[in-house]
Write an enzyme that holds these catalytic residues in place. Structure first.
Site, PDB file in Angstrom:
ATOM      1  N   TYR A  10       0.839  -1.207   0.000  1.00  0.00           N
ATOM      2  CA  TYR A  10       0.000   0.000   0.000  1.00  0.00           C
ATOM      3  C   TYR A  10       0.870   1.252   0.000  1.00  0.00           C
ATOM      4  CZ  TYR A  10      -3.591   3.329   1.402  1.00  0.00           C
ATOM      5  OH  TYR A  10      -4.456   4.391   1.453  1.00  0.00           O
ATOM      6  N   GLY A  54      -6.145  26.287  18.362  1.00  0.00           N
ATOM      7  CA  GLY A  54      -6.172  25.048  17.594  1.00  0.00           C
ATOM      8  C   GLY A  54      -4.836  24.762  16.951  1.00  0.00           C
ATOM      9  N   GLU A  70      -4.310  21.824  23.013  1.00  0.00           N
ATOM     10  CA  GLU A  70      -4.423  23.188  22.503  1.00  0.00           C
ATOM     11  C   GLU A  70      -5.051  24.118  23.541  1.00  0.00           C
ATOM     12  OE1 GLU A  70      -3.211  24.500  19.889  1.00  0.00           O
ATOM     13  OE2 GLU A  70      -2.508  22.705  18.847  1.00  0.00           O
ATOM     14  N   ASP A  97     -11.414  24.804   0.301  1.00  0.00           N
ATOM     15  CA  ASP A  97     -10.632  26.037   0.275  1.00  0.00           C
ATOM     16  C   ASP A  97     -10.636  26.763   1.624  1.00  0.00           C
ATOM     17  OD1 ASP A  97     -13.283  26.722   0.282  1.00  0.00           O
ATOM     18  OD2 ASP A  97     -13.139  28.174  -1.364  1.00  0.00           O
ATOM     19  N   GLU A 127      -1.084  37.369  20.519  1.00  0.00           N
ATOM     20  CA  GLU A 127      -1.931  37.793  21.623  1.00  0.00           C
ATOM     21  C   GLU A 127      -3.003  36.733  21.846  1.00  0.00           C
ATOM     22  OE1 GLU A 127      -4.824  41.659  22.657  1.00  0.00           O
ATOM     23  OE2 GLU A 127      -3.663  41.572  20.792  1.00  0.00           O
TER      24      GLU A 127
END
Length: 250
Positions: A10, A54, A70, A97, A127
């Site tokens: 694979y 994130g 996060e 997109d 910030e």
């Protein structure tokens, strides 16, 4: 061909590359207003724009672990206190997109907690801070985070109708007045004090009495208020509908 032979032959490079990130819609109540944790991006893309905490999921992480990491990086929370924060998966965002770098799918998470500390910007941010949700229309937001935030706030408002998660914005012991303040803040509208008190106590398992009262009365010197804690209910039946929704079902 058996599975071992298949995996040996694979080639993942035969398929387009897709990356996975996590974003966190973290909500808390400060000074009587619903606040959201945001960072100002210090690097492209969208440098200078505000964004949700994130980042890319690491190879050894599952999604919830990446979201906790996060959140910890921007709040400084760790250990047991971090794991006590209510964190749930909100939704997946995968428009081709949405990110100019490459095809990136983000799995957003929603967090509720009281008294979260001041934010500290991580290495990729200029910030970080808690911003009132009402101030967001004037901010430039990165990626599709305006949509993610809208979805997160609506999820929070809806979950307060059908679940006891409003208690996650409060200390372990609270008054019905403090609980009502959470609903008013998240829903963004005042509630009738007497009706709210009656409805809360009529929902089995929503809250339970501690048997104690506040040390002092209200601002006008009234009687001391009874203290409650979260009960064992996982769903509210009957639900506490928002006033407009309550009128619609009558």
């Amino acid at each position: 061909m058996n599975e071992q032979e298949f995996l040996a032959s694979y080639d993942p490079r035969a398929y387009p590359a897709v990356a996975v990130t996590v974003d966190v819609v973290a909500l808390t109540i400060r000074e009587g207003a619903l606040h959201l944790l945001l960072i100002r991006r210090g690097e492209p893309p969208f440098a200078g724009h505000w964004a949700l905490p994130g980042g890319f999921v690491r190879p050894d992480e599952d999604l919830i672990t990446g979201a906790r990491r996060e959140l910890a990086e921007e709040t400084g929370l760790g250990g047991e206190r971090l794991h006590r924060i209510h964190l749930e998966q909100l939704g997946s965002y995968g428009d081709p997109d949405r990110d100019p770098r490459m095809r990136i799918v983000s799995v957003a998470h929603l967090a509720f907690a009281p008294d979260l500390p001041d934010a500290a910007a991580g290495s990729d941010a200029d910030e970080a801070g808690w911003l009132p949700v009402t101030a967001l229309p004037g901010r430039q937001l990165a990626f599709d985070h305006a949509r993610v935030i809208d979805d997160g706030v609506e999820r929070a408002r809806s979950k307060l109708e059908y679940t006891p998660l409003a208690t996650r914005f409060l200390a372990p012991e609270f008054t019905i007045t403090e609980l009502r303040a959470v609903y008013e803040t998240v829903w963004g509208q005042p509630l009738h004090a007497g009706n709210f008190h009656r409805k809360v106590l009529s929902v089995p398992g929503f809250v339970e009495s501690t048997g104690a009262s506040t040390e002092r009365g209200g601002a006008r010197g009234g009687p001391r208020a009874k203290l409650y804690r979260a009960g064992d209910a996982r769903l509210l039946h009957p639900a506490l509908l928002r006033p407009a929704r309550e009128e619609a079902v009558r």
